[in-house]
Enzyme design. Structure first.
Site, PDB file in Angstrom:
ATOM      1  N   HIS A  85       0.816  -1.216   0.000  1.00  0.00           N
ATOM      2  CA  HIS A  85       0.000   0.000   0.000  1.00  0.00           C
ATOM      3  C   HIS A  85       0.841   1.253   0.000  1.00  0.00           C
ATOM      4  O   HIS A  85       2.000   1.251   0.389  1.00  0.00           O
ATOM      5  CB  HIS A  85      -1.047   0.005   1.107  1.00  0.00           C
ATOM      6  CG  HIS A  85      -0.505   0.135   2.491  1.00  0.00           C
ATOM      7  ND1 HIS A  85      -0.292   1.350   3.083  1.00  0.00           N
ATOM      8  CD2 HIS A  85      -0.162  -0.783   3.402  1.00  0.00           C
ATOM      9  CE1 HIS A  85       0.152   1.157   4.309  1.00  0.00           C
ATOM     10  NE2 HIS A  85       0.250  -0.131   4.526  1.00  0.00           N
ATOM     11  N   GLU A 136      -5.134   1.958   2.433  1.00  0.00           N
ATOM     12  CA  GLU A 136      -5.073   0.757   3.270  1.00  0.00           C
ATOM     13  C   GLU A 136      -5.376   1.110   4.714  1.00  0.00           C
ATOM     14  O   GLU A 136      -6.081   0.393   5.415  1.00  0.00           O
ATOM     15  CB  GLU A 136      -3.675   0.117   3.175  1.00  0.00           C
ATOM     16  CG  GLU A 136      -3.594  -1.299   3.729  1.00  0.00           C
ATOM     17  CD  GLU A 136      -3.024  -1.401   5.136  1.00  0.00           C
ATOM     18  OE1 GLU A 136      -2.826  -2.536   5.585  1.00  0.00           O
ATOM     19  OE2 GLU A 136      -2.791  -0.379   5.792  1.00  0.00           O
ATOM     20  N   ASP A 196       5.992   1.532   7.944  1.00  0.00           N
ATOM     21  CA  ASP A 196       4.597   1.193   7.599  1.00  0.00           C
ATOM     22  C   ASP A 196       4.155   2.053   6.454  1.00  0.00           C
ATOM     23  O   ASP A 196       3.324   2.942   6.565  1.00  0.00           O
ATOM     24  CB  ASP A 196       3.633   1.351   8.770  1.00  0.00           C
ATOM     25  CG  ASP A 196       2.297   0.651   8.476  1.00  0.00           C
ATOM     26  OD1 ASP A 196       2.165   0.091   7.373  1.00  0.00           O
ATOM     27  OD2 ASP A 196       1.408   0.651   9.316  1.00  0.00           O
TER      28      ASP A 196
END
Ligand SMILES: *[C@@H]1O[C@H](CO)[C@@H](O)[C@H](O)[C@H]1NC(C)=O
Ligand SMILES: *[C@@H]1O[C@H](CO)[C@@H](O)[C@H](O)[C@H]1NC(C)=O
Ligand SMILES: *[C@@H]1O[C@H](CO)[C@@H](O)[C@H](O)[C@H]1NC(C)=O
Ligand SMILES: *[C@@H]1O[C@H](CO)[C@@H](O)[C@H](O)[C@H]1NC(C)=O
Ligand SMILES: *[C@@H]1O[C@H](CO)[C@@H](O)[C@H](O)[C@H]1NC(C)=O
Ligand SMILES: *[C@@H]1O[C@H](CO)[C@@H](O)[C@H](O)[C@H]1NC(C)=O
Ligand SMILES: *[C@@H]1O[C@H](CO)[C@@H](O)[C@H](O)[C@H]1NC(C)=O
Ligand SMILES: *[C@@H]1O[C@H](CO)[C@@H](O)[C@H](O)[C@H]1NC(C)=O
Ligand SMILES: *[C@@H]1O[C@H](CO)[C@@H](O)[C@H](O)[C@H]1NC(C)=O
Length: 539
Positions: free
Chosen positions: A299, A353, A311
C-alpha cells in the site's frame, strides 16, 4: 499495516527527543549509507565469501541501496507535506505521482495504469456531546481536540447521533470479538473494551449486526493505551455512532454498570465534505498470460500521524520493496538468459489501506464487474502482499495460511498454505530464522483472500512483542547485532511520527525483500500454477 486500532499518545518531551534524533539521523543517512552497507555486509551472517546462493536470480538483484533510494524520496515527500503521506493529503498525491513517474520514466517493459476511485469524507459540524445518567445524576463530559484535556474523542468514520432520550448502556463481555459477546446488546449503547484479537472495525460490524445503537470504546489499562481518550478509526463502511473514552471515564461507566443502571445521550453532528479521488497504481509485465495473473501488492498511504517509512513507510518499506521488485523483474526480462514467466505479473500500490483496505477492496470489487480479459477476478491466480518490511526489531514473518479467518473460501486455502510453505522452506534452506504471522485479513491481501484467491507474503512485524525465545533464535542464526531486543515491540514506531528513515533495519529489510523476490520467481516459473494452487478447482 492497517491498524484501525490505537495510536497511543506520546509524551511531548519524548516526541521532541525522537524528532530531533530522527532529524539528525535523516541528515546523516545519505552520508552514512555507504558505511552502513559495508558494516551490513560485515555483520551479515551470510557474508560475501561463504554466502549461500539465494536460489533465485530475482532475489540476487535485491540491494538495500535501491530500497533506501526510494525510501529517501518518500521521506522527502512526507517532510514536505506536514510529515505524513495519508490519503487526501499532498503527501499521498506526491507518493502516488512518485510511483507512477518512476515506473513510467525509469523502467521499461511495464504497462502502468492509474485506477481512480472516490472516498467519502466528512468533518465534525459541532463539538460532540456525551452525557451520562447514573443513579439519577446527570454528568456532561468535556470534549477537546487536545486529547489530554478531553474526556472522550470522536471516532473517525463514526456516523452522526442525535439521542435526545437517554439510552441504556450495556457492558460487552470479553473484548467484543465474538458473536456471543454481543448477545444481549440489541437497542443498547455498548461499552466495549479496546484490544483483543480483533479490530475496532470488526467490533463495529458485530455490534451493527446485533442491533446495537452506538459504541463507547474504553481501555481497562491492561494494554499500552494512554490515559487520554485514544484514537480509533473505523472503516468507511461503518454504520454506527462511536466515541472513545478516557481511562477515567471508562472506569466510571464500567463500574457503574456493575451496580446500577447507566444511560447516555450522544450528539454527533457531521458535515459532509465532497468525496475525493484516490488512485491505485498497477504496473503489468508485457509478457505472460493476462488470464493467469500474479498480483503483487503493497500500500502507498501512511497513517496521518507520521511519514510511514516502515509502515509504508512500514507500509513505505513495502511500497519501495514492490518498486524494486517491479523494476528488477522488468530489467531481468530485458536480458535474454532469464526464464520469463508464463503468467502475467501485476504490481499494485493500493491507496487507503490505513482506512480499511479501501484501495484493494475497491480493486477486487471492481474486478467482479469487469468483462475485459485480464481485468476480471477470474484472471487473478494469486496475491502476494508486502506490507511492513523494514521493522527495526524485525522478525522474518510468514503469513500462516492456517490462521485464515473463519469463512475464508476453502478454494483459497490450499494455495495459500503452499505459499506459506514455500517461504518457510526458503528461510530454512537459507539457515535463517523465521516466524509465522497471523493471516487475519488486516492487510491488502484480505479482499483477495475473501474473494477465494490464494494469497501470502512475508513481513517484518508491527505491534507484536519479540519474546526472549525469539530473540535467542535470531541471535543464534543472524548474530547479536541483528537479533534485536526481547520484550520490545517489533516496530517501536508503528503508526507514529518516528516512522522515519531511521526506523528501518537495513539487514532485515534487504533479506526480507530477497525472500519476497524468491517467492515471486518460484511462483512465476512454476510450470502449472493453477493446478498447484487450486488442486480441486476454483470456487
Ligand atoms: C532451490 O529452490 C528449489 C525450489 O525452487 C529447491 O528445490 C532447491 O532445493 C533449492 N536449492 C537450494 C540450493 O536451496
Ligand atoms: C490530490 O489529487 C487529486 C487529483 O487526483 C486532486 O483532486 C486533489 O485535490 C489532490 N489533493 C491534494 C490534497 O492535493
Ligand atoms: C477521518 O480520517 C480521514 C482520513 O484520514 C480524514 O480525511 C478525515 O478528515 C477524518 N475525519 C474526521 C471527522 O476526523
Ligand atoms: C454539555 O456541555 C456542552 C458543552 O461542552 C453544552 O453545549 C451542552 O449544552 C451541555 N449539555 C447539558 C445537558 O448540560
Ligand atoms: C435532533 O433531534 C431533534 C428532535 O428530537 C430535532 O429537533 C433536531 O433538529 C435534530 N438535530 C439534528 C442535527 O438532526
Ligand atoms: C445475556 O443475558 C442472560 C440473561 O439475562 C445472561 O444469562 C447471559 O449471561 C447474558 N449474556 C451475555 C453475553 O452477556
Ligand atoms: C470502581 O468500584 C470499585 C469498587 O466498588 C472502587 O474501589 C473504585 O474506586 C471504583 N472506581 C471508579 C473509577 O469509580
Ligand atoms: C544473464 O547474462 C548476463 C550477462 O550476459 C549476466 O550478467 C547475468 O547475471 C545473467 N543473468 C542470469 C539470470 O543468469
Ligand atoms: C459493481 O457493480 C455493481 C452492480 O452494478 C455496483 O453496485 C457496484 O458499485 C460496482 N462496483 C464497483 C467497485 O465498480
Amino acid at each position: 499495516m492497517a491498524m484501525f486500532e490505537i495510536s497511543s499518545k506520546k509524551i511531548f518531551i519524548l516526541l521532541c527527543i525522537i524528532g530531533l534524533f530522527s532529524l539528525i539521523t535523516f541528515t546523516l543517512v545519505a552520508a552514512t549509507l555507504g558505511t552502513l552497507n559495508r558494516r551490513l555486509n560485515a555483520m551479515s551472517p551470510t557474508g560475501m565469501a561463504t554466502k549461500p546462493k539465494l536460489n533465485s536470480s530475482l532475489a540476487e538483484t535485491i540491494r538495500i541501496d535501491d530500497l533506501m533510494t526510494h525510501l529517501k524520496q518518500l521521506q522527502r515527500i512526507a517532510d514536505e507535506s506536514n510529515g505524513n503521506r495519508a490519503i487526501n493529503t499532498r503527501g499521498f498525491n506526491e507518493t502516488v505521482n512518485y510511483i507512477y513517474n518512476y515506473l513510467q520514466n525509469q523502467v521499461s517493459g511495464l504497462q502502468i495504469k492509474r485506477q481512480t476511485f472516490r472516498l467519502k469524507n466528512f468533518a465534525l459540524a459541532k463539538i460532540p456531546i456525551l452525557l451520562s445518567l447514573i443513579n439519577g445524576i446527570e454528568k456532561n463530559y468535556s470534549y477537546s481536540t487536545l486529547l489530554a484535556r478531553s474526556e472522550f474523542n470522536y471516532v473517525n468514520y463514526s456516523t452522526a447521533a442525535n439521542f435526545s432520550e437517554y439510552i441504556p448502556v450495556v457492558r460487552i463481555s470479553n473484548y467484543g470479538c465474538q458473536e456471543s459477546d454481543w448477545r444481549n446488546a440489541s437497542h443498547f449503547v455498548a461499552l466495549v473494551k479496546a484490544g483483543g484479537k480483533c479490530t475496532f472495525a470488526e467490533k463495529s460490524v458485530l455490534a451493527r449486526n446485533n442491533g446495537v445503537k452506538a459504541l463507547l470504546f474504553y481501555s481497562n489499562g491492561e494494554n499500552s493505551y494512554s490515559l487520554a481518550p485514544f484514537i480509533v478509526r473505523l472503516r468507511q463502511s461503518n454504520e454506527l455512532p462511536a466515541l472513545s473514552l478516557s481511562y477515567a471515564v471508562g472506569q466510571v461507566l464500567v463500574n457503574a454498570t456493575l451496580s446500577s443502571k447507566v444511560a447516555v445521550k450522544m450528539f454527533i453532528e457531521l458535515q459532509n465534505l465532497p468525496t475525493f479521488p484516490v488512485d491505485n497504481i498497477c504496473a503489468d509485465t508485457l509478457q505472460g498470460d493476462a488470464r493467469q495473473t500474479i498480483v503483487v501488492g503493497s500500500h502507498s498511504d501512511s497513517v496521518p500521524v507520521g511519514p510511514g517509512i516502515n509502515d509504508n513507510g512500514a507500509h513505505c518499506s513495502g511500497t519501495a520493496a514492490n518498486l524494486v521488485l517491479a523494476t528488477n523483474l522488468a530489467r531481468l526480462y530485458q536480458t535474454t538468459n532469464y526464464s520469463k514467466y508464463k503468467y502475467r505479473v501485476r504490481f499494485c500500490w493500493w491507496a487507503g489501506e490505513e482506512i480499511g483496505l479501501a484501495g484493494s477492496t475497491y480493486h477486487v470489487q471492481n474486478s467482479r464487474n469487469m468483462t475485459e480479459v485480464g481485468e476480471r477476478l477470474q484472471d487473478y491466480l494469486l496475491n502476494l502482499n508486502f506490507d511492513m518490511a523494514g521493522s527495526p526489531n524485525f522478525i522474518f514473518g510468514i503469513y500462516d495460511a492456517k490462521t485464515a479467518v473463519d469463512g475464508t473460501p476453502s478454494s483459497a486455502l490450499s494455495g495459500s498454505q503452499k505459499i506459506t510453505e514455500l517461504y518457510r522452506d526458503w528461510f530454512i534452506r537459507q539457515s535463517l530464522p523465521w516466524d509465522y504471522r497471523d493471516f487475519n485479513g488486516r492487510s491488502d491481501y484480505g479482499p483477495f483472500l475473501a474473494a477465494g484467491i490464494a494469497a501470502g507474503g512475508v513481513a517484518t512485524g508491527s505491534d507484536a512483542i519479540k519474546t526472549a525465545a525469539q530473540r535467542e533464535k535470531y541471535r543464534q542464526s543472524v548474530g547479536k547485532s541483528n537479533a534485536g531486543f526481547a520484550g520490545a515491540i517489533l516496530d517501536p514506531c508503528y503508526h507514529q511520527s518516528c516512522d522515519t528513515l531511521a526506523n528501518i533495519h537495513l539487514y532485515g529489510y534487504e533479506k526480507l525483500v530477497q525472500a519476497a523476490a524468491y517467492g515471486l520467481e518460484y511462483l512465476g516459473q512454476h510450470p502449472d500454477l493453477p493446478r498447484w494452487l487450486y488442486p480441486n478447482g476454483r470456487m
